[in-house]
Design a protein around this motif. Structure first.
Motif, PDB file in Angstrom:
ATOM      1  N   LYS A 154     -17.814 -10.410   4.013  1.00 40.32           N
ATOM      2  CA  LYS A 154     -18.725 -10.663   2.901  1.00 40.32           C
ATOM      3  C   LYS A 154     -20.178 -10.788   3.372  1.00 40.32           C
ATOM      4  O   LYS A 154     -21.106 -10.470   2.629  1.00 40.32           O
ATOM      5  CB  LYS A 154     -18.299 -11.927   2.146  1.00 40.32           C
ATOM      6  CG  LYS A 154     -16.973 -11.787   1.419  1.00 40.32           C
ATOM      7  CD  LYS A 154     -16.564 -13.080   0.740  1.00 40.32           C
ATOM      8  CE  LYS A 154     -15.202 -12.948   0.076  1.00 40.32           C
ATOM      9  NZ  LYS A 154     -14.759 -14.224  -0.533  1.00 40.32           N
ATOM     10  N   LEU A 155     -20.357 -11.237   4.603  1.00 39.10           N
ATOM     11  CA  LEU A 155     -21.693 -11.340   5.161  1.00 39.10           C
ATOM     12  C   LEU A 155     -22.209  -9.984   5.644  1.00 39.10           C
ATOM     13  O   LEU A 155     -23.414  -9.815   5.850  1.00 39.10           O
ATOM     14  CB  LEU A 155     -21.715 -12.324   6.333  1.00 39.10           C
ATOM     15  CG  LEU A 155     -21.535 -13.803   6.018  1.00 39.10           C
ATOM     16  CD1 LEU A 155     -21.528 -14.610   7.302  1.00 39.10           C
ATOM     17  CD2 LEU A 155     -22.648 -14.283   5.093  1.00 39.10           C
ATOM     18  N   LEU A 156     -21.294  -9.027   5.821  1.00 40.67           N
ATOM     19  CA  LEU A 156     -21.663  -7.746   6.420  1.00 40.67           C
ATOM     20  C   LEU A 156     -21.712  -6.590   5.437  1.00 40.67           C
ATOM     21  O   LEU A 156     -22.213  -5.517   5.783  1.00 40.67           O
ATOM     22  CB  LEU A 156     -20.660  -7.404   7.537  1.00 40.67           C
ATOM     23  CG  LEU A 156     -20.517  -8.453   8.640  1.00 40.67           C
ATOM     24  CD1 LEU A 156     -19.475  -8.001   9.657  1.00 40.67           C
ATOM     25  CD2 LEU A 156     -21.855  -8.699   9.322  1.00 40.67           C
ATOM     26  N   ARG A 157     -21.190  -6.798   4.230  1.00 38.12           N
ATOM     27  CA  ARG A 157     -21.176  -5.693   3.276  1.00 38.12           C
ATOM     28  C   ARG A 157     -22.591  -5.246   2.950  1.00 38.12           C
ATOM     29  O   ARG A 157     -23.444  -6.050   2.577  1.00 38.12           O
ATOM     30  CB  ARG A 157     -20.433  -6.121   1.987  1.00 38.12           C
ATOM     31  CG  ARG A 157     -20.222  -5.018   0.976  1.00 38.12           C
ATOM     32  CD  ARG A 157     -19.367  -3.869   1.541  1.00 38.12           C
ATOM     33  NE  ARG A 157     -18.058  -4.364   1.925  1.00 38.12           N
ATOM     34  CZ  ARG A 157     -17.625  -4.365   3.188  1.00 38.12           C
ATOM     35  NH1 ARG A 157     -18.377  -3.920   4.174  1.00 38.12           N
ATOM     36  NH2 ARG A 157     -16.433  -4.822   3.473  1.00 38.12           N
TER      37      ARG A 157
ATOM     38  N   SER B 124     -29.730  -4.758   3.553  1.00 36.96           N
ATOM     39  CA  SER B 124     -30.013  -6.141   3.162  1.00 36.96           C
ATOM     40  C   SER B 124     -30.731  -6.901   4.275  1.00 36.96           C
ATOM     41  O   SER B 124     -30.088  -7.323   5.249  1.00 36.96           O
ATOM     42  CB  SER B 124     -28.710  -6.864   2.797  1.00 36.96           C
ATOM     43  OG  SER B 124     -28.936  -8.247   2.590  1.00 36.96           O
ATOM     44  N   PRO B 125     -32.034  -7.118   4.172  1.00 34.85           N
ATOM     45  CA  PRO B 125     -32.765  -7.894   5.183  1.00 34.85           C
ATOM     46  C   PRO B 125     -32.205  -9.305   5.349  1.00 34.85           C
ATOM     47  O   PRO B 125     -32.203  -9.842   6.461  1.00 34.85           O
ATOM     48  CB  PRO B 125     -34.199  -7.922   4.626  1.00 34.85           C
ATOM     49  CG  PRO B 125     -34.302  -6.683   3.796  1.00 34.85           C
ATOM     50  CD  PRO B 125     -32.948  -6.553   3.152  1.00 34.85           C
TER      51      PRO B 125
ATOM     52  N   VAL C 142     -29.207 -13.108   8.960  1.00 30.65           N
ATOM     53  CA  VAL C 142     -28.065 -13.984   9.247  1.00 30.65           C
ATOM     54  C   VAL C 142     -27.292 -13.464  10.457  1.00 30.65           C
ATOM     55  O   VAL C 142     -26.916 -14.230  11.348  1.00 30.65           O
ATOM     56  CB  VAL C 142     -27.138 -14.085   8.014  1.00 30.65           C
ATOM     57  CG1 VAL C 142     -25.843 -14.796   8.389  1.00 30.65           C
ATOM     58  CG2 VAL C 142     -27.838 -14.824   6.884  1.00 30.65           C
ATOM     59  N   VAL C 143     -27.072 -12.152  10.499  1.00 26.83           N
ATOM     60  CA  VAL C 143     -26.344 -11.547  11.625  1.00 26.83           C
ATOM     61  C   VAL C 143     -27.103 -11.772  12.930  1.00 26.83           C
ATOM     62  O   VAL C 143     -26.516 -12.145  13.951  1.00 26.83           O
ATOM     63  CB  VAL C 143     -26.126 -10.047  11.390  1.00 26.83           C
ATOM     64  CG1 VAL C 143     -25.650  -9.364  12.675  1.00 26.83           C
ATOM     65  CG2 VAL C 143     -25.116  -9.829  10.278  1.00 26.83           C
ATOM     66  N   ASP C 144     -28.418 -11.558  12.904  1.00 26.30           N
ATOM     67  CA  ASP C 144     -29.223 -11.776  14.112  1.00 26.30           C
ATOM     68  C   ASP C 144     -29.088 -13.219  14.602  1.00 26.30           C
ATOM     69  O   ASP C 144     -29.005 -13.479  15.810  1.00 26.30           O
ATOM     70  CB  ASP C 144     -30.696 -11.469  13.831  1.00 26.30           C
ATOM     71  CG  ASP C 144     -30.965  -9.973  13.721  1.00 26.30           C
ATOM     72  OD1 ASP C 144     -30.125  -9.180  14.196  1.00 26.30           O
ATOM     73  OD2 ASP C 144     -32.021  -9.603  13.167  1.00 26.30           O
ATOM     74  N   GLY C 145     -29.048 -14.162  13.646  1.00 26.48           N
ATOM     75  CA  GLY C 145     -28.895 -15.565  14.019  1.00 26.48           C
ATOM     76  C   GLY C 145     -27.547 -15.848  14.660  1.00 26.48           C
ATOM     77  O   GLY C 145     -27.464 -16.545  15.687  1.00 26.48           O
ATOM     78  N   ILE C 146     -26.485 -15.296  14.082  1.00 25.24           N
ATOM     79  CA  ILE C 146     -25.143 -15.509  14.617  1.00 25.24           C
ATOM     80  C   ILE C 146     -25.007 -14.889  16.005  1.00 25.24           C
ATOM     81  O   ILE C 146     -24.466 -15.502  16.933  1.00 25.24           O
ATOM     82  CB  ILE C 146     -24.080 -14.928  13.665  1.00 25.24           C
ATOM     83  CG1 ILE C 146     -24.050 -15.712  12.350  1.00 25.24           C
ATOM     84  CG2 ILE C 146     -22.688 -14.945  14.319  1.00 25.24           C
ATOM     85  CD1 ILE C 146     -23.145 -15.102  11.288  1.00 25.24           C
TER      86      ILE C 146
ATOM     87  N   ALA D  72     -23.082   3.502   8.254  1.00 24.95           N
ATOM     88  CA  ALA D  72     -24.373   2.821   8.262  1.00 24.95           C
ATOM     89  C   ALA D  72     -24.225   1.349   8.658  1.00 24.95           C
ATOM     90  O   ALA D  72     -25.043   0.815   9.420  1.00 24.95           O
ATOM     91  CB  ALA D  72     -25.025   2.927   6.883  1.00 24.95           C
ATOM     92  N   GLU D  73     -23.184   0.690   8.147  1.00 26.01           N
ATOM     93  CA  GLU D  73     -22.928  -0.704   8.536  1.00 26.01           C
ATOM     94  C   GLU D  73     -22.647  -0.785  10.035  1.00 26.01           C
ATOM     95  O   GLU D  73     -23.188  -1.657  10.736  1.00 26.01           O
ATOM     96  CB  GLU D  73     -21.727  -1.248   7.753  1.00 26.01           C
ATOM     97  CG  GLU D  73     -21.986  -1.469   6.273  1.00 26.01           C
ATOM     98  CD  GLU D  73     -20.737  -1.855   5.503  1.00 26.01           C
ATOM     99  OE1 GLU D  73     -20.866  -2.210   4.319  1.00 26.01           O
ATOM    100  OE2 GLU D  73     -19.623  -1.798   6.086  1.00 26.01           O
ATOM    101  N   TYR D  74     -21.806   0.124  10.511  1.00 23.49           N
ATOM    102  CA  TYR D  74     -21.445   0.134  11.934  1.00 23.49           C
ATOM    103  C   TYR D  74     -22.674   0.317  12.820  1.00 23.49           C
ATOM    104  O   TYR D  74     -22.884  -0.442  13.779  1.00 23.49           O
ATOM    105  CB  TYR D  74     -20.429   1.247  12.186  1.00 23.49           C
ATOM    106  CG  TYR D  74     -20.251   1.601  13.649  1.00 23.49           C
ATOM    107  CD1 TYR D  74     -19.742   0.679  14.559  1.00 23.49           C
ATOM    108  CD2 TYR D  74     -20.602   2.865  14.125  1.00 23.49           C
ATOM    109  CE1 TYR D  74     -19.588   0.998  15.899  1.00 23.49           C
ATOM    110  CE2 TYR D  74     -20.444   3.196  15.464  1.00 23.49           C
ATOM    111  CZ  TYR D  74     -19.939   2.259  16.346  1.00 23.49           C
ATOM    112  OH  TYR D  74     -19.790   2.583  17.672  1.00 23.49           O
TER     113      TYR D  74
END
Length: 236
Positions: free
Chosen positions: A159-162, A167-168, A173-177, A197-199
């Motif tokens: 859900k955080l990656l869709r 999505s900036p 959030v991903v960069d933080g994790i 594109a997600e990958y």
């Protein structure tokens, strides 16, 4: 059990497979787990582990190093050492190395006693198992759980990656994790990947391991064919 591959973007190959519980008519994990009563949880958890190890020992290529990822329910573990007996016995019986087994516990199951969870993880590591937090960022405890317990691997919830590529906010959030995981020496896995594109976005962010329908859908009691990512077969 169905098996879904975990792809290693650095090595360009399959890193391992997650064993996913399925009903006799192909029902998904949620449908099956919703039918398990509190009194049945321990036996169900034990049976799933044994089944996963038995199937993996038959399906995994003998000459390839692959990890088997198994979900477990912390609240079904009453005493860590005792609850591991069936797992260790199944591994010995099937000549499956404990170092090739990863146990995931999901944030979707609330763990009231974090000390009990820490005892479980300590016991598992004693036997050479890898540990992981599943569905990170979508359950009962996120950063709080990570502070109390540092696993070997962290699986970011889908859900955080869709649509993370557009999505900036999700990218931040991903960069933080990823940054936190790097400082804690934890490997990050992005799950639920559905598009190229997600990958590519997440790979550029420094994530190494991936899982999702874009690579392969789970296959019932077999290892599914995996998408050709780099122009060469990605299957191990």
């Amino acid at each position: 059990m169905a098996f879904q591959p975990i792809y290693d973007a650095v090595a360009g190959r399959v890193w391992g497979y997650e064993a996913l519980v399925r009903g006799l008519a192909g029902e998904g994990a949620y449908s099956v787990l919703s039918q398990v009563s509190p009194e049945q949880k321990y036996r169900f958890d034990q049976d799933c582990r044994v089944k996963a190890i038995e199937l993996a020992s038959r399906l995994f290529p003998a000459d390839e190093p692959l990890m088997l990822s198994i979900n477990f329910m912390p609240n079904a573990v009453y005493e860590p050492a005792a609850c591991l007996r069936a797992t260790l016995s199944a591994a010995r019986r099937n000549n499956f190395p404990t170092s090739a087994i990863m146990f995931e516990f999901t944030e979707n199951e609330e763990v009231a006693d974090t000390a009990h969870l820490q005892n479980i993880i300590t016991e598992y590591r004693k036997h050479g198992f890898t540990t992981a937090i599943d569905d990170f960022g979508a359950g009962h405890a996120g950063l709080g759980l990570l502070v109390d317990f540092q696993p070997d691997l962290l699986k970011i919830d889908m859900k955080l990656l869709r649509d993370v590529d557009t999505s900036p906010a999700r990218q931040a959030v991903v960069d933080g994790i990823v940054g936190i995981a790097e400082k804690l020496d934890i490997t990050v896995l992005a799950e639920g990947i559905e598009t190229e594109a997600e990958y590519l976005m997440l790979k550029a962010a420094g994530i190494r391991l991936f899982q999702g329908y874009w690579f392969a859908k789970p296959a019932f009691e077999e290892l599914p064919a995996v998408r050709d990512v780099h122009g060469v077969p990605a299957v191990a």
